[in-house]
Structure formats: structure tokens, C-alpha cells
Design a protein around this motif. Sequence first.
Motif, PDB file in Angstrom:
ATOM      1  N   THR A 191       0.809  -1.229   0.000  1.00 30.87           N
ATOM      2  CA  THR A 191       0.000   0.000   0.000  1.00 30.87           C
ATOM      3  C   THR A 191       0.842   1.279   0.000  1.00 30.87           C
ATOM      4  N   THR A 192       2.141   1.146  -0.090  1.00 30.28           N
ATOM      5  CA  THR A 192       3.024   2.316  -0.073  1.00 30.28           C
ATOM      6  C   THR A 192       2.727   3.281  -1.210  1.00 30.28           C
TER       7      THR A 192
ATOM      8  N   ALA B  27       2.255   7.400  -1.046  1.00 36.42           N
ATOM      9  CA  ALA B  27       3.172   8.272  -1.792  1.00 36.42           C
ATOM     10  C   ALA B  27       2.402   9.163  -2.757  1.00 36.42           C
ATOM     11  N   LYS B  28       1.394   8.607  -3.402  1.00 38.98           N
ATOM     12  CA  LYS B  28       0.614   9.363  -4.376  1.00 38.98           C
ATOM     13  C   LYS B  28      -0.103  10.540  -3.727  1.00 38.98           C
TER      14      LYS B  28
ATOM     15  N   CYS C  76     -10.174  -4.574   3.524  1.00 41.50           N
ATOM     16  CA  CYS C  76      -8.835  -4.036   3.797  1.00 41.50           C
ATOM     17  C   CYS C  76      -8.178  -4.922   4.851  1.00 41.50           C
ATOM     18  N   PHE C  77      -7.014  -5.434   4.537  1.00 45.99           N
ATOM     19  CA  PHE C  77      -6.309  -6.328   5.465  1.00 45.99           C
ATOM     20  C   PHE C  77      -6.028  -5.629   6.796  1.00 45.99           C
ATOM     21  N   ALA C  78      -5.642  -4.350   6.739  1.00 50.74           N
ATOM     22  CA  ALA C  78      -5.354  -3.623   7.979  1.00 50.74           C
ATOM     23  C   ALA C  78      -6.624  -3.428   8.804  1.00 50.74           C
TER      24      ALA C  78
ATOM     25  N   HIS D  42       0.398   0.918  10.145  1.00 57.99           N
ATOM     26  CA  HIS D  42      -0.248   1.111   8.844  1.00 57.99           C
ATOM     27  C   HIS D  42      -1.100   2.380   8.873  1.00 57.99           C
ATOM     28  N   PHE D  43      -1.921   2.530   9.906  1.00 55.25           N
ATOM     29  CA  PHE D  43      -2.785   3.704  10.007  1.00 55.25           C
ATOM     30  C   PHE D  43      -1.964   4.983  10.192  1.00 55.25           C
TER      31      PHE D  43
END
Length: 178
Positions: free
Chosen positions: A50-51, A55-56, A87-89, A110-111
Motif C-alpha cells: 500500500t506504499t 506516496a501518491k 482491507c487487510f489492515a 499502517h494507520f
Amino acid sequence: MRTFWRNGYAATSMNDLVEATGLSRSTIYNSFGGKKTLFALALKEYRRVTTGTVAKISRSSDVRGSLRALLISIVDDELSDHEGFGCFAANSSLEISGRDPELSALVAQHFQRLESGLLRLLRHGQKTGEISPDQDCQILSRYFVAVIQGIRVVSKGLPAASRQPYLHSIVEASIATV
């Protein structure tokens, strides 16, 4: 990662992991220490996957447009998720939060990373005048993390016929807060 994502942590058995990895049970234990370590690695892999999203949004010059595009992409993910992965997270947060501090910390990272990307975007918007200087960008970034995760969770319980308009109304209401 996909096995944990599909089944959740508790419902994934060692047999599931043996089948998914092609490794023997003893190799999994000897190489990784067991299920918890593999789950932690899966969460880290999901963070890597999900990086690009973070970044976007961090680099955009159109703040409202970027926020809308991000939220619409989340809605589109949910509408096209016919297998119910979500969402896995978010799934992991709901399942393990408060039960395992180490795994909870990985989910929180992650959050936090998402919040940091949103914070950079919102502060950029304040510099360019797109966001009012009266807005607290830290609180707004947390709000948008909550909106994103809320969309992920709420969409699972909505009837198919009303999902799209319902989720799009959340997007528009959220953008209006900025």
C-alpha cells in the motif's frame, strides 16, 4: 498474506499455511517461529503493497481532488471486492486489536503511515491556500483515516443495491469538511 487476509488470523490454521506456502509445518516453525510471525510478516507485506497510495497522496498539488480520488478509489475497491476481502489492515484491527500488543502495533503503523501521508497533503493545501489556516491538519488527517476505515467496514454490511450511493455520499460529505 492472502490466506490471512481471506480467513483472518484466528481462522487460519497451520494446515492453511502449509498449503499456502508449500512449506512443511516443521519448516514454517523452524524458519519463522510459527503462525504469529508469519502474520506479522503478512502485515508488513501489506504495508509495502500500500506504499504507492500513500506516496501518491503525499505528492499531489490538488488537495481536494486528491482526497476525493483517494476516497473514490477506496469505494471502488469495496464495490469490486466480490470475495469480501476488504482491507487487510482494517480486518486485522477489528480482529486483533487489544488482544495482541505486538500485532496491534503493526496495524497501528499502517494507520499512522496513512495519517502521515494525509497530513503532508493537508499541510501542503494550507500552504497553497486550498485549506483554511484555521483547520487543524493533524485532526483532519486522523479524521480521513477514520473515514477511510469507516468506508471499508460499513460497506460490508450494506445491501448491494444501496452500496454505491451510500458510500459516495460519505465521500462528498467528507470532502465538504475540508
